[in-house]
Design an enzyme around this catalytic site. Structure first.
Site: not given
Length: 475
Positions: A96, A133, A164, A224, A228, A279
């Site tokens: 980040t 990535s 992944e 993502l 989440a 992650c």
């Protein structure tokens, strides 16, 4: 097998938590494919070429030993490996951002771009480039533009997304027996052909229906959203754990009750001190930033609340320790069991233990940490990188944060124990022996709900656990 005998050659740029294990499993299942992992760090590559691997993952060493030197290699010869490869995986860190536009939310994809520039500089033949990535949506488009603008004459690239879905501690099984493999590519004849080339690699050990193919953007966003949603479940049950403690309900019973509903299921409903790892937080913040970028502020705030609840849970646990110990822990020895963010890994990134240790140190406690897989230097690196806690920002840090050789030494003379990683060995310790060695009253704070609390109370401990009723609590 001579180099010419391999039907396909793979280069993986990045010898970290994802690249190393993923390539090892590919090599183990595809003896006719040459797999080479490259990195600019000679130290990292040296470790991969030894039996003291740079990361701990159950089963990883055995697989690496099986294939290393046969069809799997670790090297710093980046240019030569890129040149001979048919498929190049980009598996580098995307932390980040800490400053600039999107700081604190957006992922820094600098390393991905650098990899793309190096590939374009070196490659003299067509290549398939695979994003491994975790990256923001449309990073593949940026990578493709970099490759196209810098490519040698006549050289073309197909860019794929292959995120992944590994859980540290079970990564080898996740790779060997995945619930699904996701591959995204451009919906053109050339893009679809590249997708099928990568499909053919995974199909050597994974059933074809489990290999999902889609477009680039859906693949990138799926990664993502998956993390989440999992993190959302953790924060949801953690929010209920606070209510349980206020009402004397038992969060484990609630998890069991709702988890028996097949529409919900039992996974990721174990209340704890909070989630960590590289992650969950990074991917949610990336999703938040993405929503903000497109003006979807209500969506951004919805997902950001998952992070806020996780922060609240960690702080709440720290404050419970202070409150229970007569509102002061100044000068008191507190044993912390576990610094890794979860069991069966040495990874400390975003670990809840670091946040709790910081809080305890700020209250001037003497913190003694024992973790079977985390070295002192790694602890201090995480405290510095994530929390900016250093000997300069917190004078006396090195004297007040002690690493112990075992759980018994950590607890000797301690006023309290805090369980912050669910290592299996913590379940089988001789807690009578530990209790006898501690200052009294002896407190135990179970941040992972892994111990027999009734048995501990019989020994004499004052036990506090996440979302659990406290007998004879004074309101």
């Amino acid at each position: 097998m001579a180099a010419a005998d391999f039907k396909l050659k793979i280069c993986c740029m990045g010898a970290g938590y994802v690249g190393g294990p993923t390539m090892a499993v590919i090599a183990a299942n595809c003896p006719d494919i040459k797999v080479t992992v490259v990195d600019i760090s000679e130290k990292q590559i040296g470790a991969w070429n030894s039996d003291d691997l740079p990361i701990f993952e159950p089963g990883l060493l055995e697989v690496v030993q099986q294939v290393r030197g046969k069809n799997m290699f670790f090297s710093t010869a980046i240019d030569e490996t890129i040149e001979e490869a048919d498929i190049i995986f980009i598996s580098v860190n995307t932390p980040t951002k800490t400053q600039g536009i999107g700081a604190g939310r957006a992922a820094n994809v600098k390393n991905c771009e650098l990899c793309a520039r190096k590939i374009a500089e070196v490659a003299s033949a067509n290549k398939i480039v695979v994003e491994k990535s975790t990256v923001p949506v449309r990073t593949a488009h940026a990578v493709k533009r970099v490759l196209a603008s810098s490519a040698k004459e006549g050289v073309t690239f197909q860019v794929l997304s292959n995120p992944e879905f590994l859980a540290e501690g079970t990564a080898m099984d996740d790779l060997q027996n995945p619930a699904r493999v996701l591959i995204g590519g451009e919906q053109t004849p050339e893009g679809l052909a590249a997708v099928e080339t990568l499909v053919s690699v995974y199909a050597q050990w994974i059933a074809r229906p489990q290999i999902i193919t889609t477009n680039l953007w859906s693949s990138e966003l799926s990664k993502l959203v998956a993390n989440a949603v999992l993190a959302q479940r953790v924060s949801s049950i953690n929010s209920i754990s606070a209510l349980c403690e206020a009402t004397d309900a038992d969060v484990s019973e609630i998890s069991r009750a709702i988890g028996s509903d097949p529409r919900i299921g039992p996974k990721f409903l174990n209340a704890s001190v909070g989630f960590g790892g590289s992650c969950f937080q990074k991917d949610i913040l990336n999703l938040v930033y993405l929503c903000e970028t497109f003006g979807l502020h209500e969506c951004a705030e919805y997902w950001h609340q998952v992070i806020k609840m996780n922060e609240y849970q960690k702080k709440r646990f720290s404050m419970q320790i202070v409150k229970s110990m007569f509102n002061t822990i100044t000068g008191k020895k507190i044993a912390v069991y576990g610094f890794a963010f979860k069991k069966d890994t040495g990874d400390t990134r975003e670990t809840a233990s670091a946040f709790v240790c910081r809080d305890l140190l700020e209250e001037q406690a003497k913190v003694h940490v024992y973790d079977p897989k985390v070295e002192r230097s790694v602890m201090f690196m995480e405290l510095s990188y994530t929390l900016q806690v250093t000997p300069e920002t917190m004078p006396g840090l090195e004297d007040n944060l002690i690493t112990s050789p075992d759980a018994y030494t950590a607890a000797e003379g301690a006023h309290a124990i805090a369980i912050l990683t669910e290592w299996d060995e913590f379940k089988t310790l001789d807690y009578k022996r530990i209790y006898d060695s501690m200052s009294k009253p002896a407190f135990l704070f179970d941040g992972r709900n892994i111990l027999d609390h009734a048995a501990l109370r019989e020994i004499g401990f004052e036990v506090y656990a996440i979302g659990k009723p406290v007998p004879n609590k004074e309101f």
